[in-house]
Design a protein around this motif. Structure first.
Motif, PDB file in Angstrom:
ATOM      1  N   UNK A  83       0.831  -1.195   0.000  1.00 13.93           N
ATOM      2  CA  UNK A  83       0.000   0.000   0.000  1.00 13.93           C
ATOM      3  C   UNK A  83       0.871   1.253   0.000  1.00 13.93           C
ATOM      4  N   UNK A  84       0.199   2.404   0.206  1.00 19.44           N
ATOM      5  CA  UNK A  84       0.920   3.674   0.296  1.00 19.44           C
ATOM      6  C   UNK A  84       1.863   3.691   1.491  1.00 19.44           C
ATOM      7  N   UNK A  85       1.602   2.793   2.475  1.00 17.67           N
ATOM      8  CA  UNK A  85       2.452   2.732   3.679  1.00 17.67           C
ATOM      9  C   UNK A  85       3.857   2.243   3.364  1.00 17.67           C
ATOM     10  N   UNK A  86       4.115   1.847   2.127  1.00 19.33           N
ATOM     11  CA  UNK A  86       5.482   1.479   1.722  1.00 19.33           C
ATOM     12  C   UNK A  86       6.452   2.641   1.931  1.00 19.33           C
ATOM     13  N   UNK A  87       5.917   3.878   1.856  1.00 18.57           N
ATOM     14  CA  UNK A  87       6.766   5.046   2.103  1.00 18.57           C
ATOM     15  C   UNK A  87       7.306   5.001   3.535  1.00 18.57           C
ATOM     16  N   UNK A  88       6.463   4.570   4.462  1.00 22.29           N
ATOM     17  CA  UNK A  88       6.923   4.440   5.846  1.00 22.29           C
ATOM     18  C   UNK A  88       7.995   3.363   5.964  1.00 22.29           C
ATOM     19  N   UNK A  89       7.798   2.239   5.255  1.00 26.31           N
ATOM     20  CA  UNK A  89       8.806   1.165   5.280  1.00 26.31           C
ATOM     21  C   UNK A  89      10.137   1.670   4.734  1.00 26.31           C
ATOM     22  N   UNK A  90      10.068   2.471   3.656  1.00 24.67           N
ATOM     23  CA  UNK A  90      11.286   3.039   3.074  1.00 24.67           C
ATOM     24  C   UNK A  90      11.951   3.987   4.081  1.00 24.67           C
ATOM     25  N   UNK A  91      11.142   4.811   4.742  1.00 25.54           N
ATOM     26  CA  UNK A  91      11.674   5.764   5.723  1.00 25.54           C
ATOM     27  C   UNK A  91      12.280   5.059   6.930  1.00 25.54           C
ATOM     28  N   UNK A  92      11.818   3.827   7.197  1.00 28.15           N
ATOM     29  CA  UNK A  92      12.356   3.055   8.329  1.00 28.15           C
ATOM     30  C   UNK A  92      13.597   2.250   7.952  1.00 28.15           C
ATOM     31  N   UNK A  93      14.067   2.424   6.706  1.00 21.88           N
ATOM     32  CA  UNK A  93      15.334   1.815   6.315  1.00 21.88           C
ATOM     33  C   UNK A  93      15.247   0.639   5.377  1.00 21.88           C
ATOM     34  N   UNK A  94      14.047   0.218   5.007  1.00 19.39           N
ATOM     35  CA  UNK A  94      13.925  -0.911   4.071  1.00 19.39           C
ATOM     36  C   UNK A  94      14.308  -0.457   2.668  1.00 19.39           C
ATOM     37  N   UNK A  95      15.166  -1.220   2.011  1.00 18.35           N
ATOM     38  CA  UNK A  95      15.667  -0.856   0.681  1.00 18.35           C
ATOM     39  C   UNK A  95      14.711  -1.366  -0.396  1.00 18.35           C
TER      40      UNK A  95
END
Length: 865
Positions: A83-95
């Motif tokens: 979902x759009x929450x992927x931005x949060x995953x990216x911000x938390x360091x996931x590549x």
């Protein structure tokens, strides 16, 4: 013997492995259980779209506890859906990196029952909201709630059971769900409900993004781009063939045991979201993505700042076919190849002034664009010579050959790029035939170089087939009656007949015989074949159809036979002389009569001229009146709208002004703390969002509709109500709605004007009402091919006989200072002339919550085309 047998089996297995296509194995992790939400990926796998681009894809099912972002980031899966929450995953360091966004607006909504008395976002306070942690984290949901100044802390979130019955049985007041599924379930159970959709509040966020890892992009870029391309192709096919796709999911991917009807509903709803405000499937706009990021950031959910441009892989080279590193290195050293072509089958493949032209020429230009290969055309005078040159390795590729056992000895073939039917050419007096089997003892010409020649001779032994060297020779022999007919390619034959203006011949039948032409590549160059094969598979059928149609539009040119024209002219001359002589005699006999006729004619002309002028003036006067009425109606509405704008903007503008002043003062006295700053900024942002939404609502009213379009009637009414909401709230007027969500064909801005006029009149009447409760009931239902809109109040009714007089221009029941008398007239005009409908009014008595009321009922009937 046992050792020999094992040896033979080992050799067979080894050879089979060599002959098998070398496919790259990749994995896709789903984000939920099987349903239409993943149809494009199922289709791409089952239709071979992945395999065509060299991929062997494993689609991994979802289970609770599995996180697609974690799986991809850890390398356990190559691709995932999020979902759009992927931005949060990216911000938390996931590549992780997004490749496309399937849904342009999130399918995630909030639903409440109709009888729950939850009519607006503000009613969420202290209500139980059943949702998952992911659902409640989506900025679209958070922004929708915050935009109405409701704080998240005021809400009571409970754990999602994924059971819609919990809403029905009042175990929760509100539930998060997908718009493509739960509304269908509630409709089937006969439950009335209300939907709170983020996009209706201006928050159309992306969802179901296909993503991969940075590692995959760096080390397997070609694989990533191939997977993206095949997946989008799968989605395009799925949306174009929903019923076929539903059958596939129902039979093979149906772990949830969903009915076909429910899958079809889901497919149609998701298609709307995929093409919401775009024509490009999977589009990700950088400015929209930045807006999503900014919303998360403002809400304090971004732990580390990221560059959103690096979060998305924008692929701008869609025309190129995806090649492996080895294939790219091969083309770097070998980019020039010779091609043999069929020289004389216009419009498919032919030469004109030594230039290669036709459908196949254009087809190979596309292959050049996709691969970067340069092709040198080797010209030969006949198909036989062209085939011989290819067989003898004088060229690397043949552009159009039929696949046969003999040719497989020296060539590899792509899939067919064109199918050409055969026809029978004959003299005009030759009868039309249903089948070749009826042509006993007839002489039929056919080119011996055609692959079907031998088969036809074996299949129809009663026909005497005569070998000819070319189509021209066949046509000539049919014309000279040396042959009864000639069999050749459809459009090639038509071009010959019409270009030579041959009116003596005709097409006696389109035969049930055809030929598939494919690209052939010498079998001693496997790498070249793989590259050409990828390019051929990358050209979609629609493009092929467009190319073919551009070449098969035959101009019918025929010689004009002037003999008949001269005969007609001669007869006309004789008749003209006879009439002239007769007229001379009549003129002598009727001079006086002619004078009278002339006088009467002049008199009639004068009368008609005056009559036309009077009619013209009347028409223009009526048009001026109509234009004046429309202008007055619009100006009256504009005044009302401007008043509403001013009313609705005062409070948020005051909040913005006060907040900005507070920040400035605290800064000047060095008393500006972070909490006050962020709280004030959040208040300013919420107020700005509210102002933006208000402008959108008013924009719908003033936006002209030049053409009829399909629009959601529920959304249309909500836009109308939003414009008037502040006045209704101030007057304590309660709106009770029962509106189903469906589309209607018409002019949305004009229907908004209708709703506003009727609601405004009801509001004015309710101000004088004797009842303590001020109510307006709105029911909008769809019955077969018509739509019923009923709006009633409890203002006591309309004191007028007959009631229909209320729709007459300049008639008003209000004081002259309050009403123009044109509002309901324009409503009647819009409904009857622009919306293909009928409006009626009546006085009614009814009971609501044990109280008896009297009021006016407006009934609008729209006939949906």
């Amino acid at each position: 013997m046992k050792i020999i047998l094992i040896f033979i089996l080992s050799i067979s297995f080894f050879l089979g492995t060599l002959n098998a296509k070398d496919l790259k194995k990749v994995t896709l992790q789903l984000s939920w259980f099987d349903q239409f939400q993943f149809a494009g990926y199922y289709i791409a796998k089952e239709k071979g779209f992945y395999e065509e681009l060299g991929l062997d894809v494993e689609i991994r099912p979802f289970n609770f506890g599995i996180s697609a972002p974690d799986e991809v980031d850890n390398g356990n899966a190559n691709f995932g859906i999020g979902r759009e929450t992927l931005i949060l995953d990216r911000a938390k360091g996931k590549k992780i990196v997004a490749l496309y966004a399937l849904f342009q607006a999130t399918p995630l909504i909030l639903i409440a029952k109709e009888d729950s008395k939850i009519n607006k976002i503000e009613d969420f306070v202290n209500k139980k909201i059943m949702t998952t942690s992911d659902d409640s984290s989506e900025v679209s949901i958070k922004a929708m709630i915050s935009s109405k100044k409701v704080k998240i802390e005021q809400l009571n979130f409970i754990k999602h059971t994924h059971n819609i019955d919990d809403l029905i049985n009042n175990k929760t007041d509100i539930i998060s769900a997908y718009i493509s599924k739960s509304p269908y379930d509630l409709d089937k159970k006969g439950i009335f409900y209300k939907i709170f959709d983020p996009k209706d509040y201006g928050f159309d966020m992306y969802s179901d993004l296909l993503f991969t890892s940075e590692d995959m992009l760096e080390n397997n870029f070609d694989v990533v781009m191939a997977f993206k391309k095949a997946s989008l192709k799968g989605w395009t096919y799925a949306y174009s063939n929903i019923y076929e796709t539903v059958d596939l999911i129902f039979q093979k991917y149906n772990s949830q045991n969903i009915s076909k009807e429910a899958l079809s509903y889901e497919g149609n709803e998701l298609k709307k979201l995929s093409y919401y405000n775009t024509k490009v499937l999977g589009e990700i706009k950088s400015e929209k993505l930045q807006r999503i990021y900014d919303l998360y950031n403002v809400m304090g959910l971004i732990p580390n700042k990221i560059d959103t441009k690096k979060f998305v892989e924008y692929d701008n080279d869609n025309n190129k076919v995806f090649l492996t590193k080895e294939e790219k290195l091969y083309l770097k050293d070998n980019h020039h190849f010779k091609i043999c072509v069929i020289p004389n089958i216009k419009p498919y493949s032919y030469f004109e002034n030594n230039d290669f032209k036709g459908f196949i020429s254009d087809y190979f230009k596309i292959i050049e664009e996709k691969t970067g290969i340069e092709f040198e055309v080797i010209k030969r005078d006949s198909f036989k010579d062209s085939l011989s040159a290819f067989k003898n390795k004088q060229c690397d590729i043949h552009t159009a050959l039929t696949k046969t056992e003999d040719r497989l000895k020296f060539a590899n073939f792509t899939k067919s790029h064109v199918n050409i039917p055969f026809i029978l050419i004959s003299k005009q007096d030759f009868p039309f035939i249903e089948s070749l089997s009826t042509l006993k003892n007839k002489k039929i010409g056919i080119m011996s170089s055609y692959n079907i020649s031998k088969k036809l001779k074996e299949k129809y032994p009663n026909i005497e087939f005569i070998d000819v060297k070319s189509l021209d020779e066949g046509i000539k022999k049919v014309t000279n009656k040396q042959l009864d007919g000639h069999i050749d390619l459809l459009y090639t034959s038509l071009y010959k007949l019409y270009e030579n203006n041959n009116t003596k011949l005709k097409v006696s039948n389109k035969l049930d015989i055809d030929v598939d032409l494919a690209v052939a590549v010498r079998n001693d160059n496997e790498k070249l074949f793989e590259i050409i094969n990828k390019a051929v598979n990358d050209i979609d059928e629609k493009k092929i159809d467009e190319l073919l149609k551009s070449w098969v539009n035959v101009e019918y040119k025929k010689n004009t036979d002037y003999t008949l024209l001269w005969i007609i002219l001669a007869l006309a001359g004789i008749i003209f002389l006879a009439l002239l002589y007769r007229q001379k005699i009549l003129n002598k006999m009727n001079i006086s009569l002619n004078k009278i006729v002339k006088e009467k004619t002049e008199e009639l002309v004068k009368i008609n001229s005056n009559l036309e002028q009077r009619i013209k003036e009347e028409v223009e006067e009526n048009l001026r009146k109509d234009m004046l009425l429309q202008r007055q109606a619009k100006m009256a509405s504009m005044g009302e709208m401007l008043e509403n704008i001013a009313h609705q903007w005062r409070q948020p503008l005051s909040v913005i002004s006060t907040g900005a002043s507070g920040i400035r003062i605290k800064k000047e006295i060095n008393d500006l703390d972070d909490k006050f700053l962020f709280d004030t900024l959040e208040s300013i942002i919420n107020s700005s969002t509210y102002l933006s939404q208000t402008i959108d609502d008013f924009r719908y009213f003033f936006k002209p509709d030049k053409e009829k379009r399909r629009f959601c009637i529920k959304d249309c009414f909500e836009k109308s109500l939003n414009i008037l909401s502040s006045k209704f709230n101030n007057k304590n007027i309660k709106i009770i709605k029962n509106i189903n969500k469906f589309d209607v064909l018409g002019h949305q801005s004009e229907l908004i004007q209708v709703f506003i006029n009727i609601l405004n009149n009801a509001k004015d009447a309710l101000e004088q009402s004797q009842y303590e409760k001020k109510l307006i009931f709105v029911d909008i239902l769809k019955l077969e091919n018509k739509i019923l809109i009923k709006i009633k109040d409890n203002a006591g009714g309309i004191d007028l006989k007959p009631l229909d007089k209320i729709f007459e221009p300049y008639f008003t029941t209000k004081h002259k200072s309050q009403g123009t008398g044109i509002g309901l007239y324009m409503v009647d005009q819009i409904i009857s002339k622009h919306m293909n409908g009928l409006i009626e009014v009546s006085n009614i008595k009814y009971t609501y919550e044990q109280a008896k009321y009297k009021g006016a009922l407006f009934t609008i009937t729209l006939y949906d085309e």
